[in-house]
Scaffold this active site. Structure first.
Site, PDB file in Angstrom:
ATOM      1  N   SER A  44       0.824  -1.218   0.000  1.00 55.16           N
ATOM      2  CA  SER A  44       0.000   0.000   0.000  1.00 55.16           C
ATOM      3  C   SER A  44       0.854   1.263   0.000  1.00 55.16           C
ATOM      4  O   SER A  44       1.946   1.279   0.571  1.00 55.16           O
ATOM      5  CB  SER A  44      -0.877  -0.013   1.259  1.00 55.16           C
ATOM      6  OG  SER A  44      -1.419   1.266   1.505  1.00 55.16           O
ATOM      7  N   ARG A  60     -14.976   5.751   9.537  1.00 53.40           N
ATOM      8  CA  ARG A  60     -15.055   4.542  10.376  1.00 53.40           C
ATOM      9  C   ARG A  60     -15.011   5.031  11.810  1.00 53.40           C
ATOM     10  O   ARG A  60     -14.006   5.577  12.286  1.00 53.40           O
ATOM     11  CB  ARG A  60     -13.897   3.603  10.077  1.00 53.40           C
ATOM     12  CG  ARG A  60     -13.881   3.207   8.596  1.00 53.40           C
ATOM     13  CD  ARG A  60     -12.495   3.185   8.031  1.00 53.40           C
ATOM     14  NE  ARG A  60     -12.496   3.335   6.591  1.00 53.40           N
ATOM     15  CZ  ARG A  60     -11.392   3.417   5.867  1.00 53.40           C
ATOM     16  NH1 ARG A  60     -10.212   3.347   6.440  1.00 53.40           N
ATOM     17  NH2 ARG A  60     -11.465   3.585   4.578  1.00 53.40           N
ATOM     18  N   HIS A  63     -13.789  -1.944  -1.227  1.00 50.89           N
ATOM     19  CA  HIS A  63     -12.758  -1.595  -0.242  1.00 50.89           C
ATOM     20  C   HIS A  63     -13.044  -2.292   1.101  1.00 50.89           C
ATOM     21  O   HIS A  63     -12.832  -1.750   2.176  1.00 50.89           O
ATOM     22  CB  HIS A  63     -12.721  -0.079  -0.050  1.00 50.89           C
ATOM     23  CG  HIS A  63     -11.350   0.483   0.191  1.00 50.89           C
ATOM     24  ND1 HIS A  63     -10.599   1.085  -0.782  1.00 50.89           N
ATOM     25  CD2 HIS A  63     -10.591   0.551   1.324  1.00 50.89           C
ATOM     26  CE1 HIS A  63      -9.445   1.509  -0.267  1.00 50.89           C
ATOM     27  NE2 HIS A  63      -9.422   1.176   1.008  1.00 50.89           N
ATOM     28  N   ARG A  91     -15.354  -0.423   3.560  1.00 50.02           N
ATOM     29  CA  ARG A  91     -14.792   0.695   4.336  1.00 50.02           C
ATOM     30  C   ARG A  91     -15.093   2.046   3.721  1.00 50.02           C
ATOM     31  O   ARG A  91     -14.731   3.072   4.269  1.00 50.02           O
ATOM     32  CB  ARG A  91     -13.267   0.518   4.430  1.00 50.02           C
ATOM     33  CG  ARG A  91     -12.878  -0.750   5.127  1.00 50.02           C
ATOM     34  CD  ARG A  91     -11.431  -1.108   4.885  1.00 50.02           C
ATOM     35  NE  ARG A  91     -10.482  -0.300   5.635  1.00 50.02           N
ATOM     36  CZ  ARG A  91     -10.200  -0.443   6.914  1.00 50.02           C
ATOM     37  NH1 ARG A  91     -10.824  -1.376   7.601  1.00 50.02           N
ATOM     38  NH2 ARG A  91      -9.309   0.318   7.518  1.00 50.02           N
TER      39      ARG A  91
HETATM   40  C1  LIG Z   1      -7.161  -2.415   7.460  1.00 46.25           C
HETATM   41  C2  LIG Z   1      -7.339  -2.185   5.995  1.00 46.25           C
HETATM   42  C3  LIG Z   1      -6.560  -1.243   5.344  1.00 46.25           C
HETATM   43  C4  LIG Z   1      -6.685  -1.073   3.966  1.00 46.25           C
HETATM   44  N1  LIG Z   1      -5.836  -0.203   3.314  1.00 46.25           N
HETATM   45  C5  LIG Z   1      -5.898  -0.117   1.954  1.00 46.25           C
HETATM   46  C6  LIG Z   1      -4.957   0.666   1.244  1.00 46.25           C
HETATM   47  O1  LIG Z   1      -4.063   1.265   1.821  1.00 46.25           O
HETATM   48  N2  LIG Z   1      -5.079   0.721  -0.106  1.00 46.25           N
HETATM   49  C7  LIG Z   1      -6.077   0.065  -0.789  1.00 46.25           C
HETATM   50  O2  LIG Z   1      -6.159   0.151  -2.007  1.00 46.25           O
HETATM   51  N3  LIG Z   1      -6.954  -0.720  -0.121  1.00 46.25           N
HETATM   52  C8  LIG Z   1      -6.882  -0.822   1.216  1.00 46.25           C
HETATM   53  N4  LIG Z   1      -7.751  -1.649   1.875  1.00 46.25           N
HETATM   54  C9  LIG Z   1      -8.722  -2.440   1.105  1.00 46.25           C
HETATM   55  C10 LIG Z   1      -8.115  -3.780   0.712  1.00 46.25           C
HETATM   56  O3  LIG Z   1      -7.153  -3.626  -0.293  1.00 46.25           O
HETATM   57  C11 LIG Z   1      -9.207  -4.737   0.185  1.00 46.25           C
HETATM   58  O4  LIG Z   1      -9.933  -4.086  -0.828  1.00 46.25           O
HETATM   59  C12 LIG Z   1     -10.140  -5.201   1.286  1.00 46.25           C
HETATM   60  O5  LIG Z   1      -9.441  -5.486   2.466  1.00 46.25           O
HETATM   61  C13 LIG Z   1     -10.895  -6.438   0.831  1.00 46.25           C
HETATM   62  O6  LIG Z   1     -11.801  -6.850   1.785  1.00 46.25           O
HETATM   63  P1  LIG Z   1     -11.525  -7.988   2.889  1.00 46.25           P
HETATM   64  O7  LIG Z   1     -10.711  -7.329   3.945  1.00 46.25           O
HETATM   65  O8  LIG Z   1     -12.890  -8.330   3.339  1.00 46.25           O
HETATM   66  O9  LIG Z   1     -10.773  -9.100   2.208  1.00 46.25           O
HETATM   67  C14 LIG Z   1      -7.650  -1.823   3.250  1.00 46.25           C
HETATM   68  C15 LIG Z   1      -8.416  -2.771   3.929  1.00 46.25           C
HETATM   69  C16 LIG Z   1      -8.265  -2.961   5.278  1.00 46.25           C
HETATM   70  C17 LIG Z   1      -9.097  -4.002   5.971  1.00 46.25           C
END
Ligand SMILES: Cc1cc2nc3c(=O)[nH]c(=O)nc-3n(C[C@H](O)[C@H](O)[C@H](O)COP(=O)(O)O)c2cc1C
Length: 387
Positions: free
Chosen positions: A107, A165, A276, A279
């Site tokens: 990331s 959040r 995402h 989120r």
């Molecule tokens: C704690 C956390 C931080 C995340 N940070 C990023 C990020 O920095 N960049 C990004 O593109 N997606 C980010 N995501 C989204 C993840 O890349 C992904 O889309 C998501 O976790 C998928 O869902 P899942 O956690 O249910 O597998 C984040 C997700 C979580 C849970």
């Protein structure tokens, strides 16, 4: 060592061993968390068709993502603050992924820098970009990713403005944590985590600190995102980034068939059907419910990947059988990392592959490439009839 049989086991250990603010950061969705919870519950509405008396020996779960060979079509999704779940977390996760034979995505908001992860791994990894207002910073970080040998750029399109959040605000999420009395009391109950953090210098955002000009309060994700992320990101800007990058490009955060068509026509090498992890837009449909419409729109034109809600090999199987070419996992590996560091990420991958393999066999399939609609029982109203 505890006996780990599922991702749920890793999640429980993660909660026990990691400071509350970081566990909560991972385990939340925006606002009411409707989309966050439906991402998971919608997978369970799909059932599997059992087949018997078929040869289920010599099974194969491998394949390719962007032409790279993978042990299973599952990549580690980009996750910010990963180095706060466990000291040097990005390096640990990248090494676990490399050894297992699946891609790792770093990331923009990582704790370990691009250069740091490159120095501690031997195979190319992918870099995820958040587009900032400061074009010089964007150009510079793209150059850094190229120099580090990253083999794909994952451009995230669904977070130019942060979905709120609640827990992060209440916990005062920051990297490193502020030494307030409640934080100190909470951290005192996580000795392993504290020892790890005391033993590393990597405690802030390694890709940003020392590289971005005029950075305000970097420890606060909300204010930093508001100040720095470019709310004007559009297809012209995406084209500019593609030109600068010049390599494989993945567009992440597509949740609509028209957007998927646009991305495929644009020439994306892959798209990630994603909300995402629930989120961002609370109230959006789960990724798995959107997947069939995206498959109808662009199958064969670009690789279709999916994330959000995948917690098992069964979920991976369902997504592939519905037409996805591959999946990404976020929380499933973060639970492993927070629970047991690098070993925990390896464990998460092993759990998922084993579930995928056994479930494939019980569905009467020996090769993941043969999975299809014939393996699934999908309720007729699964996609919903929305006006
Ligand atoms: C704690 C956390 C931080 C995340 N940070 C990023 C990020 O920095 N960049 C990004 O593109 N997606 C980010 N995501 C989204 C993840 O890349 C992904 O889309 C998501 O976790 C998928 O869902 P899942 O956690 O249910 O597998 C984040 C997700 C979580 C849970």
């Amino acid at each position: 060592m505890p006996v780990i049989t599922s991702i749920e086991d890793l999640k429980r250990l993660h909660q026990r061993r990691t400071p509350r603010m970081f566990y909560d950061y991972a385990e939340s969705g925006s606002y009411t968390e409707q989309t966050f919870s439906e991402n998971v519950s919608d997978f369970s509405k799909i059932r599997l068709r059992q087949k018997v008396a078929v040869d289920m020996s010599d099974r194969y779960t491998g394949g390719t993502m962007l032409g790279e060979n993978v042990t299973m079509p599952v990549a580690l999704a980009p996750v910010g603050f990963t180095g706060m779940q466990s000291a040097d977390g990005e390096i640990k996760a990248a090494r676990a992924a490399e050894a297992f034979g699946v891609p790792f995505t770093l990331s923009t908001m990582s704790i370990c820098s691009i250069e740091d992860v490159a120095a501690h791994t031997t195979k190319p990894f992918w870099f995820q970009l958040y587009v900032m207002r400061d074009e010089e910073f964007v150009d510079n970080i793209i150059e850094r990713a190229k120099r580090a040998g990253c083999s794909a750029l994952v451009l995230t399109l669904d977070l130019q403005i942060l979905g709120q959040r609640h827990k992060d605000l209440k916990n005062g999420l920051s990297a490193p944590p502020r030494l307030t009395i409640p934080n100190i009391i909470n951290m005192a109950t996580k000795p392993q985590w504290c020892m790890g953090m005391l033993g590393t210098k990597r405690r802030s955002f390694g890709n940003i600190v020392g590289h971005a000009k005029g950075v305000g309060d970097l420890s606060s994700l909300t204010s930093w995102t508001n100040e720095q992320f470019d709310p004007k990101l559009d297809w012209d800007k995406i084209a500019r980034i593609r030109e600068k990058w010049g390599g494989k490009l993945v567009l992440k955060g597509v949740l609509d068939a028209d957007d998927a068509r646009r991305a495929a026509d644009f020439g994306a090498d892959a798209i990630v059907v994603s909300n995402h992890g629930g989120r961002q837009l609370d109230g959006a449909l789960s990724s798995i419910r959107i997947l069939p419409s995206v498959v109808r729109a662009v199958k064969g034109q670009t690789e279709i990947w999916i994330d959000s809600g995948i917690r098992s090999g069964q979920d991976v199987l369902k997504a592939i059988a519905m037409g996805a070419d591959a999946a990404m996992i976020g929380r499933a590996y973060i639970y492993g990392l927070g629970a047991m560091g690098q070993q925990g990420v390896t464990k998460a991958l092993q759990v998922i592959q084993k579930e995928l393999d056994i479930t494939m066999a019980l569905c009467g399939e020996r090769d993941i490439r043969n999975l299809g609609a014939h393996n699934l029982l999908v309720p007729q109203d699964f996609e919903g009839n929305w006006a």
